[in-house]
Scaffold this active site. Structure first.
Site, PDB file in Angstrom:
ATOM      1  N   SER A   1       0.764  -1.246   0.052  1.00  0.00           N
ATOM      2  CA  SER A   1      -0.073  -0.086   0.088  1.00  0.00           C
ATOM      3  C   SER A   1       0.784   1.182  -0.033  1.00  0.00           C
ATOM      4  O   SER A   1       0.420   2.512  -0.508  1.00  0.00           O
ATOM      5  CB  SER A   1      -0.956  -0.131   1.133  1.00  0.00           C
ATOM      6  OG  SER A   1      -1.652  -1.206   1.425  1.00  0.00           O
TER       7      SER A   1
ATOM      8  N   ASN B   1      -3.094   7.012  -1.994  1.00  0.00           N
ATOM      9  CA  ASN B   1      -3.177   6.844  -0.705  1.00  0.00           C
ATOM     10  C   ASN B   1      -2.575   8.318  -0.276  1.00  0.00           C
ATOM     11  O   ASN B   1      -3.116   8.685   1.031  1.00  0.00           O
ATOM     12  CB  ASN B   1      -2.263   5.843  -0.064  1.00  0.00           C
ATOM     13  CG  ASN B   1      -3.157   4.688   0.367  1.00  0.00           C
ATOM     14  OD1 ASN B   1      -4.276   4.836   0.875  1.00  0.00           O
ATOM     15  ND2 ASN B   1      -2.431   3.337   0.146  1.00  0.00           N
TER      16      ASN B   1
HETATM   17  P1  NAI Z   1      -4.224 -10.074   4.573  1.00  0.00           P
HETATM   18  O1  NAI Z   1      -3.853  -9.923   6.182  1.00  0.00           O
HETATM   19  O2  NAI Z   1      -5.725 -10.357   4.524  1.00  0.00           O
HETATM   20  O3  NAI Z   1      -3.350 -11.215   3.859  1.00  0.00           O
HETATM   21  C1  NAI Z   1      -2.021 -11.313   4.029  1.00  0.00           C
HETATM   22  C2  NAI Z   1      -1.772 -12.702   3.882  1.00  0.00           C
HETATM   23  O4  NAI Z   1      -0.501 -13.184   3.695  1.00  0.00           O
HETATM   24  C3  NAI Z   1      -2.593 -13.846   5.192  1.00  0.00           C
HETATM   25  O5  NAI Z   1      -3.036 -14.620   4.555  1.00  0.00           O
HETATM   26  C4  NAI Z   1      -0.875 -14.528   5.412  1.00  0.00           C
HETATM   27  O6  NAI Z   1      -1.274 -15.743   6.049  1.00  0.00           O
HETATM   28  C5  NAI Z   1      -0.255 -14.315   4.218  1.00  0.00           C
HETATM   29  N1  NAI Z   1       1.244 -14.356   4.722  1.00  0.00           N
HETATM   30  C6  NAI Z   1       2.111 -14.062   5.555  1.00  0.00           C
HETATM   31  N2  NAI Z   1       3.120 -14.282   5.559  1.00  0.00           N
HETATM   32  C7  NAI Z   1       3.295 -14.956   4.417  1.00  0.00           C
HETATM   33  C8  NAI Z   1       4.438 -15.748   3.560  1.00  0.00           C
HETATM   34  N3  NAI Z   1       5.644 -15.546   3.968  1.00  0.00           N
HETATM   35  N4  NAI Z   1       4.346 -16.395   2.489  1.00  0.00           N
HETATM   36  C9  NAI Z   1       2.931 -16.385   1.841  1.00  0.00           C
HETATM   37  N5  NAI Z   1       1.892 -15.863   2.538  1.00  0.00           N
HETATM   38  C10 NAI Z   1       2.185 -15.165   3.868  1.00  0.00           C
HETATM   39  O7  NAI Z   1      -3.747  -8.660   4.213  1.00  0.00           O
HETATM   40  P2  NAI Z   1      -4.454  -7.965   2.873  1.00  0.00           P
HETATM   41  O8  NAI Z   1      -5.006  -6.826   3.494  1.00  0.00           O
HETATM   42  O9  NAI Z   1      -4.563  -8.862   1.986  1.00  0.00           O
HETATM   43  O10 NAI Z   1      -2.896  -6.942   2.614  1.00  0.00           O
HETATM   44  C11 NAI Z   1      -1.945  -7.554   1.701  1.00  0.00           C
HETATM   45  C12 NAI Z   1      -0.889  -6.595   0.945  1.00  0.00           C
HETATM   46  O11 NAI Z   1      -1.928  -5.912   0.399  1.00  0.00           O
HETATM   47  C13 NAI Z   1      -0.512  -5.867   2.096  1.00  0.00           C
HETATM   48  O12 NAI Z   1       0.824  -5.278   1.464  1.00  0.00           O
HETATM   49  C14 NAI Z   1      -1.207  -4.515   2.133  1.00  0.00           C
HETATM   50  O13 NAI Z   1      -0.772  -3.068   2.531  1.00  0.00           O
HETATM   51  C15 NAI Z   1      -1.880  -4.456   0.659  1.00  0.00           C
HETATM   52  N6  NAI Z   1      -3.150  -3.753   0.444  1.00  0.00           N
HETATM   53  C16 NAI Z   1      -4.017  -3.861   1.231  1.00  0.00           C
HETATM   54  C17 NAI Z   1      -5.467  -3.382   1.014  1.00  0.00           C
HETATM   55  C18 NAI Z   1      -6.449  -3.723   1.788  1.00  0.00           C
HETATM   56  O14 NAI Z   1      -7.462  -2.675   1.783  1.00  0.00           O
HETATM   57  N7  NAI Z   1      -6.456  -4.579   2.716  1.00  0.00           N
HETATM   58  C19 NAI Z   1      -5.376  -2.440  -0.091  1.00  0.00           C
HETATM   59  C20 NAI Z   1      -4.383  -2.339  -1.066  1.00  0.00           C
HETATM   60  C21 NAI Z   1      -3.203  -3.129  -0.616  1.00  0.00           C
END
Ligand code: NAI
Length: 326
Positions: A134, A206
């Site tokens: 992000s 952002n």
């Molecule tokens: P989330 O917490 O829902 O998903 C992250 C996933 O990564 C989890 O399922 C976790 O088990 C997995 N994970 C952790 N370590 C890992 C590894 N070593 N190998 C494989 N998987 C692993 O988080 P979310 O919200 O999906 O965010 C993911 C990325 O996207 C972050 O960088 C966030 O900043 C970005 N993002 C999030 C937005 C949002 O609105 N939530 C919008 C745009 C970008």
């Protein structure tokens, strides 16, 4: 080295692979996987949590059925899309043969650097490596990898299958053709990629969004209006216009002389703090975190939370119905 590859070579290699991979199957990762599976690509999706991976199929099915309910997806296309998503806890297996890998793990610089170093060693030169961070610098994420020319930011917005925007951001060493190829690939799966020319914190969306949030919180903190009134002013005011008239167009529309006069008078009164607001820090310390604790700037009983989430999804679905070519 990827730096030496041409745009056509990069695009051809991607199309020939017919596959993308997504690392991290949470909120964003499963949605990114869904976009490409629906567009006909095989998708390898890895996560460290098998519980998270078990939820991917049911979540994608629900998302696609909701879209089908609005006529946005052919119901007959759903089983095929689901079949094309292959989940695994083994990252090397997920990325094997992929022409483009999206990283969507938790927002942590060291973890992302580690994953990119691993991906860089695992994936052949022709594979594009993209991060969904992000706000973290693409240059920093790429800094521990060797082949930095193929590392790029592709910042999707939540929910990624309903919000068209993807910001495409080069790091300091990214091959410009990798940026071009991503713009092209994203447009072809129905997204609206926007090129960000510099790798700055917060990229584009952002920075704009949090400039607005900082002012909104400051207005509440200074007793100018209550939280609900701030949101009303946006939802029933300039927020409606924003979807069809951006601030740069709007400044031209009203006239740059008027814009200049308004700025001369008002900018010195706007919030310019470099720190999170005291009221925000105070609420965080008290555990008033919003939906997750039931209270933030407002009270959030479960029914009201559900109503807001549903309102958002319905709005986005209706937006797509009204804007079929977007
Ligand atoms: P989330 O917490 O829902 O998903 C992250 C996933 O990564 C989890 O399922 C976790 O088990 C997995 N994970 C952790 N370590 C890992 C590894 N070593 N190998 C494989 N998987 C692993 O988080 P979310 O919200 O999906 O965010 C993911 C990325 O996207 C972050 O960088 C966030 O900043 C970005 N993002 C999030 C937005 C949002 O609105 N939530 C919008 C745009 C970008």
């Amino acid at each position: 080295m990827r730096q030496k590859m041409t745009l056509d070579q990069i695009k051809t290699m991607f199309e020939q692979s017919g596959k993308v991979a997504v690392v991290g199957g949470g909120l964003m990762g499963h949605g990114i996987a869904q976009i490409f599976a629906l567009a006909g690509y095989e998708v390898g999706l890895s996560d460290i949590s098998s519980e998270v991976l078990e939820q991917v199929g049911p979540k994608v099915r629900t998302n696609l059925e909701q879209m089908a309910g609005y006529g946005l997806v052919d119901p007959d296309a759903i089983p095929g899309a689901l079949r094309r998503i292959h989940t695994t806890t083994d990252m090397p297996q997920a990325v094997e043969g992929a022409g483009l890998v999206f990283e969507a793990v938790v927002e942590n610089l060291e973890l992302k650097q580690k994953i990119f170093s691993e991906l860089d060693a695992l994936c052949p030169d022709g594979t594009i490596l993209a991060t969904n961070t992000s706000v973290i610098s693409i240059t920093e994420i790429a800094s521990t990898s060797q082949n930095r020319g193929r590392i790029v930011g592709t910042h999707f917005w939540n929910p990624p299958f309903l919000v068209p925007l993807v910001e495409v951001i080069p790091g300091a060493d990214t091959n410009p053709y990798v940026v071009e190829a991503c713009m092209d690939i994203l447009a072809r799966v129905g997204k609206r990629p926007v090129r960000v020319k510099k790798d700055v914190p917060g990229f584009l969306g952002n920075r704009l969004q949090h400039a607005l949030w900082r002012e909104a919180i400051s207005i509440v903190e200074n007793g100018i209006a209550d939280a609900a009134e701030v949101d009303e002013a946006i939802k029933y005011g300039f927020g409606i216009r924003l979807a069809v008239l951006g601030p740069m167009e709007n400044a031209d529309l009203v006239g740059l002389d008027l814009t200049c006069a308004i700025h001369e008078y008002v900018l010195k009164h706007l919030e310019a703090s470099k720190e999170p607001s005291p009221i925000l820090k105070e609420k965080e310390a008290k555990g008033e975190l919003g939906f997750k604790s039931g209270k933030g700037f407002q009270d959030w009983p479960i029914e009201r939370q559900q109503e807001v989430r549903q309102r958002l999804v319905d709005h986005l679905l209706k937006w797509h119905v009204a804007n079929p070519k977007a």
